[in-house]
Enzyme design. Structure first.
Site: not given
Ligand code: E4P
Length: 220
Positions: A84
């Site tokens: 990522k």
């Molecule tokens: C994406 O891969 C992120 O880890 C995630 O969806 C963030 O979500 P949140 O806004 O609930 O922290």
């Protein structure tokens, strides 16, 4: 639509696997910190747990060379690791380098279709628009997903898959299916919400009670 689990909690992953509802896992530094674990240990354990399903592990660096170095490290943790990278200028540059090196990239922290376009052009395997966090600040997060879906359909050369991220409601998931988001990454709580409807519980209770009462009458 594939379901990824957005967690670093192995009990949640095991439960989703048991339900047959885990096609992959996404983590982020916050989720790893929540488990109080070292990222490498946590990601290796999760990658092993899910077999050949993809597991996203995020870089902490914010400059091209350091991002690429961290991406190479993470990709070596397990064959199913996807790296990522935040969708910032240095990140997009690193996405291109990593993609050329054969490292699959999940472009994260996407809040606009323009950012998704940049990541897709840089060869990201996945683009992750954050829906819930947009809703939190008064935007329609799903609108971004819909725009990205149209954009990717219009250009065969852009091969990224959409991961609908920051999914907090059943509505997010269902709207995602309507516009053709390839994947949704779900917190465990949202996955559980997909099962729930009060009429199912009421209906089940009355079916079981009706049959039990009839049996008691026959028996008595
Ligand atoms: C994406 O891969 C992120 O880890 C995630 O969806 C963030 O979500 P949140 O806004 O609930 O922290």
């Amino acid at each position: 639509m594939k379901f990824f689990l957005d967690t670093a909690n192995t009990d949640e992953i095991k439960q989703a696997l048991d339900w047959g509802l885990c096609d992959g896992v996404t983590t982020n530094p916050t989720l790893i910190a929540r488990e109080g674990r070292n990222m490498e240990d946590a990601v290796k354990e999760i990658a092993d747990l899910v077999g050949d399903r993809p597991v996203s592990a995020e870089v902490l660096a914010v400059e091209h060379d350091a991002i690429v170095e961290e991406a190479q490290e993470r990709a070596a943790w397990a064959p199913n690791v996807v790296v990522k990278i935040p969708t910032i200028p240095e990140g997009v540059k690193a996405m291109r380098t990593c993609s050329e090196l054969g490292i699959p990239i999940n472009a994260t922290l996407i809040f606009s279709s323009a950012q998704a376009l940049l990541a897709a052009k840089a060869g990201a395997a996945y683009v992750s628009p954050f829906v819930g966090r947009q809703d939190d600040v008064g935007y329609d997060g799903m609108r971004t997903v819909e725009e990205i879906a149209v954009m990717l359909r219009n250009y065969d050369a852009l091969t990224s898959e959409i991961i609908l991220a920051s999914a907090r409601t059943v509505g997010h998931v269902i709207r995602g299916t309507q516009c053709g988001a390839h994947i949704v990454t779900l917190p465990f709580k949202t996955l559980e919400q997909l099962f729930k409807h009060p009429m199912t519980d009421i209906g089940l209770e009355s079916f079981l009670n009706d049959y039990r009462e009839m049996q008691e009458q026959l028996g008595g």
